[in-house]
Write a protein that holds these residues in place. Sequence first.
Motif, short mmCIF file in Angstrom:
data_model
loop_
_atom_site.label_atom_id
_atom_site.label_comp_id
_atom_site.label_asym_id
_atom_site.label_seq_id
_atom_site.Cartn_x
_atom_site.Cartn_y
_atom_site.Cartn_z
N ASP A 1 2.98 6.42 6.19
CA ASP A 1 4.39 6.03 6.14
C ASP A 1 4.68 5.20 4.88
O ASP A 1 4.23 4.06 4.76
CB ASP A 1 4.70 5.23 7.42
N GLU A 2 5.45 5.79 3.96
CA GLU A 2 5.74 5.12 2.68
C GLU A 2 6.52 3.81 2.90
O GLU A 2 6.34 2.85 2.14
CB GLU A 2 6.52 6.08 1.77
N LYS A 3 7.33 3.76 3.98
CA LYS A 3 8.10 2.53 4.26
C LYS A 3 7.16 1.39 4.64
O LYS A 3 7.35 0.24 4.25
CB LYS A 3 9.11 2.79 5.38
N GLU A 4 6.14 1.75 5.43
CA GLU A 4 5.14 0.75 5.84
C GLU A 4 4.39 0.23 4.61
O GLU A 4 4.12 -0.97 4.48
CB GLU A 4 4.17 1.41 6.86
N ILE A 5 4.10 1.17 3.68
CA ILE A 5 3.39 0.78 2.45
C ILE A 5 4.27 -0.18 1.65
O ILE A 5 3.81 -1.24 1.22
CB ILE A 5 3.05 2.03 1.60
N GLU A 6 5.53 0.20 1.48
CA GLU A 6 6.47 -0.65 0.71
C GLU A 6 6.56 -2.04 1.33
O GLU A 6 6.58 -3.05 0.62
CB GLU A 6 7.86 -0.01 0.70
N LYS A 7 6.61 -2.06 2.67
CA LYS A 7 6.72 -3.35 3.40
C LYS A 7 5.51 -4.23 3.08
O LYS A 7 5.64 -5.40 2.75
CB LYS A 7 6.81 -3.07 4.90
N ARG A 8 4.34 -3.61 3.16
CA ARG A 8 3.10 -4.34 2.89
C ARG A 8 3.07 -4.85 1.45
O ARG A 8 2.70 -5.99 1.19
CB ARG A 8 1.88 -3.44 3.11
N VAL A 9 3.41 -3.95 0.53
CA VAL A 9 3.37 -4.32 -0.90
C VAL A 9 4.31 -5.49 -1.15
O VAL A 9 3.95 -6.46 -1.82
CB VAL A 9 3.73 -3.10 -1.79
N PHE A 10 5.50 -5.41 -0.58
CA PHE A 10 6.48 -6.46 -0.82
C PHE A 10 6.01 -7.79 -0.21
O PHE A 10 6.12 -8.84 -0.83
CB PHE A 10 7.86 -6.06 -0.25
N GLU A 11 5.44 -7.70 1.01
CA GLU A 11 4.97 -8.92 1.68
C GLU A 11 3.85 -9.60 0.88
O GLU A 11 3.84 -10.81 0.72
CB GLU A 11 4.47 -8.59 3.09
N ILE A 12 2.94 -8.78 0.38
CA ILE A 12 1.80 -9.35 -0.35
C ILE A 12 2.26 -9.87 -1.72
O ILE A 12 1.78 -10.90 -2.19
CB ILE A 12 0.64 -8.32 -0.47
N ALA A 13 3.23 -9.15 -2.31
CA ALA A 13 3.75 -9.61 -3.61
C ALA A 13 4.47 -10.95 -3.44
O ALA A 13 4.37 -11.83 -4.29
CB ALA A 13 4.70 -8.56 -4.19
N LYS A 14 5.17 -11.08 -2.31
CA LYS A 14 5.89 -12.32 -2.03
C LYS A 14 4.90 -13.47 -1.84
O LYS A 14 5.14 -14.59 -2.32
CB LYS A 14 6.72 -12.12 -0.76
N LEU A 15 3.79 -13.15 -1.18
CA LEU A 15 2.76 -14.18 -0.97
C LEU A 15 2.27 -14.75 -2.31
O LEU A 15 2.04 -15.94 -2.44
CB LEU A 15 1.58 -13.57 -0.19
N PHE A 16 2.14 -13.86 -3.29
CA PHE A 16 1.64 -14.29 -4.60
C PHE A 16 2.77 -14.67 -5.57
O PHE A 16 2.50 -15.02 -6.71
CB PHE A 16 0.77 -13.19 -5.23
#
Lengths: 265, 260
Positions: free
Chosen positions: B114-129
Amino acid sequence: MLPEFLKSQDNFTIDVEKESYVQKSIFEYLKLSQWFFKPNKSAFSKIDEWAKLIFLIWFSFLVATSQSLYFMAFSFGVIVIIALISKADLKALLISSWAFVPLLTFIIGLPYAVLTKNLITTLLQSLKTGIIIMIGEVVIYNSRIDRLFKPFSFLNGLREFSWLIELTLRNIFILINTITQILFARKTRTVGKISDKMTFIKQMVKFIGIKSMYISENTFVAMKTRGYSPKSRVCLARYKFRIGIEEAFTLLTTFLITIFERVLT
Amino acid sequence: MNVYTAKNLSYKAGEKLILDNLNFTIEKGKSYALIGCNGSGKTTLMKILAGVELNFEGDLYFFDKKFDKSTFEKLFKEGFYKKVGYMFQDTDLQLFNLNVFDEIAFGPRQYIADEKEIEKRVFEIAKLFGIENLLQSDILVLSGGEKKKVALASILVNNPDILILDEPTNDLDPKSIRFIAKILSELKNAGKTIILSTHHFDVLLLLADFTIVVSSDHKILKIGKTEEILKDKELLVEANVIDSEFELFKNLFKGSEVSP
């Protein structure tokens, strides 16, 4: 604050497929290709680079123009003996020089061989390719790369060429290392399966292209800022042709190989 | 439970000895720091643990399973790199995508459909950093610190249980070091096993439960609790991780039991 997904374990199904032969081969090939850049203190490394360069060019010319399978066998034997004396990794030498280009040359030449019912020409073509790659690798293994193309700089018109060669040789090593690392980096972030192989390959080629330009620029700056110039007279003055027993022996060997080429035709 | 168990682990690069007869265990959920001078073999050891370098001698076990050249392919197929995340020392060599988003999304794209799930993860991790504004940037234009953050984010996005981080804080300014150390500390508290190499004592104190001291002759000098190791001045000098001649060092130890 950690995202929620990092606080718990994933339960995705891992779908792993076998690494394809081509992928595996490229990876192994790149790792193997690095052997000839390793430092080596064999007797051959003492021969001055100009003699080795003449030997390499003339030997390659003889192999390229010869039509004799006997001479190919003889040349192969000569290279193996040189490799054994210089304690080169023979397995790595054989795989890195024969696994790709000669094999592909043979496969490409097969339709011609079938159509003309002449397998010898195709076989000769691939043998020539493999032997020339082999001798190139053995000579590089026994040489200091930075000196290998220095003799060219004595010919005025070829100074830029020698600089370009030097830059290219340095970059080849860095690029091989970069590609190997990229494949490692990819492997450590996948579970064996690449979801979209074509995209990965396209991206990798594009990235390597951009990265090689980036590396070239940096290598150029690194060399230049440390005073390197192909036109530097100091640089030229430091390079002296050494003529000793080793160099004379190399030229004699080159001459003997030429006679063998005539005899074995 | 032990994640790794090494028995008489040695490694040679050609004739050169890089690791000499190492014996250690890495416990699940704990954090370990490798310290030692340059060239002591820390990176090689991390490469071995990450399955990148497998031409070693001796025995190594991963969760009681034999871990070597012959068994690694099987472990790999069982999803070794879903469990283990490995960060290179040289981030320039680790990053191979053209932009930050693709770099971070590369791992999840291999097992999340699911590309939406991937985007969600990427955004969350990018926000963390704190790199969410860099997601569309080219990798090659990033600063050293940003590249480190992207490299670490691209490992963490896979949510591995074991993190092998080769000098994650080198080349960073003090603020960024503290920032990365804080994230790693949170990950440790979330139960991740962390093995890292570092030259920063602050990171050691903040993160490492245990410290493995590697000597310049490629042996393990000592494995112990970080606080104890940091109090052993002679050990640290012997391992060449501190220099007793530096004034700052003298001041650091002033008033302590091990004052020089």
